[in-house]
Design an enzyme around this catalytic site. Structure first.
Site, PDB file in Angstrom:
ATOM      1  CD1 TRP A 180      -2.765  -1.451   0.237  1.00 49.79           C
ATOM      2  CD2 TRP A 180      -2.165  -2.007   2.315  1.00 49.79           C
ATOM      3  NE1 TRP A 180      -3.530  -2.527   0.623  1.00 49.79           N
ATOM      4  CE2 TRP A 180      -3.190  -2.886   1.890  1.00 49.79           C
ATOM      5  CE3 TRP A 180      -1.632  -2.156   3.587  1.00 49.79           C
ATOM      6  CZ2 TRP A 180      -3.695  -3.903   2.687  1.00 49.79           C
ATOM      7  CZ3 TRP A 180      -2.127  -3.175   4.391  1.00 49.79           C
ATOM      8  CH2 TRP A 180      -3.145  -4.031   3.953  1.00 49.79           C
ATOM      9  CD  GLU A 233      -0.930 -10.764  13.868  1.00 52.12           C
ATOM     10  OE1 GLU A 233      -2.026 -10.650  13.282  1.00 52.12           O
ATOM     11  OE2 GLU A 233      -0.515  -9.943  14.705  1.00 52.12           O
ATOM     12  CD  GLU A 293       1.726  -6.757  14.053  1.00 54.94           C
ATOM     13  OE1 GLU A 293       2.238  -7.368  13.090  1.00 54.94           O
ATOM     14  OE2 GLU A 293       0.498  -6.599  14.192  1.00 54.94           O
ATOM     15  CB  ALA A 328      -6.169  -6.013  18.534  1.00 55.77           C
ATOM     16  CD1 TRP A 331       0.407  -1.741  13.492  1.00 58.75           C
ATOM     17  CD2 TRP A 331       1.784  -3.074  12.345  1.00 58.75           C
ATOM     18  NE1 TRP A 331      -0.163  -1.947  12.269  1.00 58.75           N
ATOM     19  CE2 TRP A 331       0.660  -2.769  11.544  1.00 58.75           C
ATOM     20  CE3 TRP A 331       2.782  -3.884  11.809  1.00 58.75           C
ATOM     21  CZ2 TRP A 331       0.525  -3.262  10.243  1.00 58.75           C
ATOM     22  CZ3 TRP A 331       2.631  -4.377  10.530  1.00 58.75           C
ATOM     23  CH2 TRP A 331       1.513  -4.068   9.758  1.00 58.75           C
TER      24      TRP A 331
END
Length: 763
Positions: A70, A194, A307, A313, A341
């Site tokens: 992105w 994850e 992270e 979250a 993060w």
């Protein structure tokens, strides 16, 4: 995925271009790699942890990029941005987040591989440790074909495919990097970001042994087979439940000849292990994740927090700085390295950087969010920034800078704005303001670009002429003002609608005092901004002052100066933000019937067009949740939607049999003449940062039942039941943390109130 032997690959009969190893750039003097050398995993006292080349315990601290596919993630891949990370932020390590799905590597393998290699080069040239993150998120199974097939046909992998045609996508990717960069001592591999949704907590050890361990072992063996030097690079392995079941590997660790394996753990300080002082958190749940990390460490595993964020979250809300302090002390005590993060050029609470942060020059404090300034201090070992209880001046109009302009919607064409001087100090002089009311005189401060979410008040000085003031009574209102804030939404690409929540303020003549040496009088306006409910991430784009002169003579001059925000001293933690009127309250029970008179936890989610202050309790058949919406058929279906969320925290046992969500929904009669509205039901599983668009219901006015409240309000009622999945595949393996109701326009022109009542999860 089948584990492969660690033997040296054999050549094929047909010559195929090979990947040649590259020499590692020399680490600059004083850089992390220069100081710590070839880091490794080893024993220190009673724990297994990260060590420097000399064998001393080492805690790396750094940042993770946002998704490199992105624009608000790849922006970081420049020399100036990496110079800022190395010199200004002082990071030891940078994590390159390469999403595989989510329009990432699986769709654009050549482009993402190029970005990863650029990030490796940029970080290594500055002597930083670099983590290459195979960022798998949705779907949550690392053996899903989306991941196993990703990038398999890239020409760069031709020689490796010829040697090992059985290799999967992640094996090819890491084999290529190992052969080319494996001798670089600063490189760390993270082979599955994850894993999630694979089983409940009681099943974690079995899920690890039967599914995740074979995957990790195959990738680890591949990396070792293709590493061309005698030093093994560290590999980070993720566990189920978004790398939170970290202790599930204790009895069955990944096998590695030299033991250079660490286990990833991820957490967010607004979601995981909140403070024990929080009365809403049961004592036995307050350290759930820290307990799992402790079990892993005591069980002989080396842990790396690859992270973590200061937000919830989801990336929104917060930052939760005080909780972060508890977490980082825990990591320090256990010598656990970390990456924050994230380096997202995005208005998100977890972001360290802003949409305006440059990538062509070195950053300053003004280029970081509250979270970013906090994390920078923790990386550098400095005191936490405190936002002092002093005035933070946005405009003092020195040298004419910051002179306002007429707002586009101004209806008083007689206003003139210019720079002027009061006793040698620049100010903004506004002439021609009339007495008709504040909405008639609109003065705009454009592109303010100021992070205002941590401040309590807006203040400025206003000057009037003594002669103008003398024509009124001292108790009469002589000056009125109402501020309107506009801030960026959708990643900074658009402005929100005018937020005029701050009440109008009127000053009387006796609130002004004389200014020595002039014929002016002065007053200082201090206006609480708490009705705006800003987040510390919010950047003020445009400030519009609506002004009027009350009883003064028409056209009198006004002078404005020292436009500023003020705050009490705080560290930027969410608890120090301005209080929000009509707090949402807390979840009580199912169904949500709102008979408590409070919102029972419902609040706006993310960048929803509905502000928290607009959500209230009102009468439908009984008490109901009410909020306004304004849809425009010219907008896209999500642009001005209303997304509300409430915490429910249902366990796996309580949610496993849930098949649908039901509620009563009411709209006002005659307010929708075209199009439809669609209600999307979006649960968030425990531990997840994303909601799932599980089911939806579309409706127009004709399909509802006309209904009139006891107070005479004409409504249309819909009794809605939305299945969470047609095939029963919704991932209830870890319970439900939040329920999101996302109302969107499907070409609708509805402008009016929406009511929700009797919201329930049906088994």
């Amino acid at each position: 995925v089948t584990p492969t032997p660690t033997a040296t690959p054999t050549a094929t009969a047909t010559p195929v271009p090979t990947v040649e190893p590259l020499p590692q750039p020399n680490a600059p003097t004083g850089s992390p790699v220069n100081k710590y050398g070839a880091i490794r995993v080893g024993d220190s006292g009673d724990i297994r942890t990260l060590l420097d080349e000399a064998g001393n315990p080492l805690q790396l601290k750094g940042m993770s990029t946002f998704g490199l596919q992105w624009g608000d993630g790849e922006w970081i891949l420049t020399d100036s941005a990496f110079d800022s990370l190395a010199d200004y932020m002082g990071v030891d390590v940078v994590r390159l987040a390469m999403y595989v799905s989510e329009t990432g590597y699986a769709d654009h393998p050549a482009e993402l591989l190029e970005k990863i290699e650029k990030g490796i080069q940029l970080g290594s040239e500055r002597g930083l440790y670099v983590i290459v993150d195979w960022h798998m998120l949705n779907p949550g199974d690392p053996t899903n074909p989306i991941y196993l097939d990703a990038g398999k046909d890239l020409p760069e992998y031709a020689s490796i495919r010829a040697e090992h045609p059985e290799y999967s996508g992640p094996q090819l990717f890491f084999a290529y990097l190992s052969r080319k960069y494996g001798q670089w001592s600063n490189l760390i591999f993270e082979d599955a970001n994850e894993p999630n949704g694979l089983g409940g907590e009681d099943e974690a050890a079995d899920v690890w042994k039967e599914k995740l361990l074979p995957y990790h072992q195959a990738v680890v063996d591949t990396i070792r087979a293709y590493d061309s030097d005698g030093t093994d690079n560290i590999i980070l392995c993720g566990s189920d439940n978004w790398s939170q079941f970290v202790d599930s590997a204790v009895d069955n660790p990944v096998q590695d000849e030299n033991g250079q394996i660490m286990y990833s753990v991820h957490f967010y300080t607004g979601t995981h292990d909140v403070s024990e002082d929080d009365p809403e958190t049961p004592e036995d749940e307050s350290n759930w994740l820290k307990g799992k990390i402790t079990n892993a460490v005591n069980g002989g595993l080396a842990v790396f927090a690859s992270e973590w964020g200061t937000s919830e979250a989801s990336g929104d809300h917060g930052p939760y700085i005080d909780n972060a302090e508890v977490w980082l002390k825990f990591l320090e005590d256990n010598n656990i390295s970390w990456c924050n993060w994230s380096l997202a050029r995005k208005l998100e609470s977890s972001s360290a950087t802003l949409p305006t942060t440059p990538n062509d020059q070195i950053w300053t404090d003004d280029d970081l969010t509250v979270s970013g300034r906090y994390v920078r201090a923790k990386i550098r070992g400095e005191e936490i920034p405190i936002y002092e209880g002093v005035t933070a001046v946005v405009y003092d109009f020195s040298e004419g800078v910051g002179i306002p302009v007429l707002n586009d919607g101004n209806v008083n064409s007689g206003i003139v704005i210019a720079a002027d001087s009061i006793n040698g100090s620049e100010a903004a002089r506004i002439s021609g303001v009339n007495t008709y009311g504040v909405w008639d005189n609109r003065i705009q401060f454009s592109s303010v670009k100021y992070l205002y979410g941590i401040y309590q008040n807006l203040s400025f000085d206003v000057y009037l002429s003594r002669s103008a003031l003398d024509v009124t009574g001292q108790s009469d209102t002589v000056f009125s003002v109402k501020p309107v804030f506009q801030y960026a939404i959708n990643g900074g690409s658009e402005m929100n609608w005018w937020n005029d929540a701050i009440p109008e303020v009127g000053l009387s003549g006796d609130e002004f005092s004389s200014v020595e040496g002039t014929d002016l009088v002065k007053a200082t306006v201090v206006m609480p901004i708490s009705p705006l409910s800003p987040q510390p991430k919010d950047t003020l784009e445009h400030l519009i002052l609506l002004v009027s002169l009350g009883g003064l003579s028409e056209g009198a001059d006004i002078y404005l100066d020292n436009l500023a925000f003020t705050s009490d001293a705080n560290n930027g933690d969410i608890k120090y933000q301005p209080a929000i009127p009509d707090e949402p309250g807390t979840f009580i029970k199912l169904p949500f019937d709102f008979e408590s008179g409070q919102r029972e936890g419902w609040a706006k989610e993310g960048t929803s067009a509905v502000e928290n202050t607009q959500i209230s309790i009102a009468e439908a058949e009984t008490q109901a949740l009410m909020f306004p919406v304004s849809f425009n058929t010219a907008n896209n279906e999500w642009e001005d939607g209303a997304r509300l969320s409430s915490t429910i925290n249902l366990s796996y046992e309580d949610s496993v049999d849930v098949k649908s969500v039901s509620l009563d929904l009411f709209i006002e009669q005659g307010k929708m003449t075209t199009g439809e509205l669609t209600l999307n039901v979006c649960p968030i599983p425990n531990g997840d940062g994303y909601w799932y668009q599980a089911g939806s219901y579309s409706f127009d006015e004709s399909v509802g039942t006309p209904f009139t409240t006891a107070g005479g309000v004409a409504l249309v009622k819909y009794q809605i039941s939305v299945p969470l999945s047609e095939d029963g595949s919704y991932p209830f393996t870890v319970g439900i943390r939040n329920l999101v109701l996302a109302l969107q326009s499907s070409g609708s022109d509805y402008v009016g109130n929406i009511y929700y009542d009797n919201i329930n999860l049906d088994k």
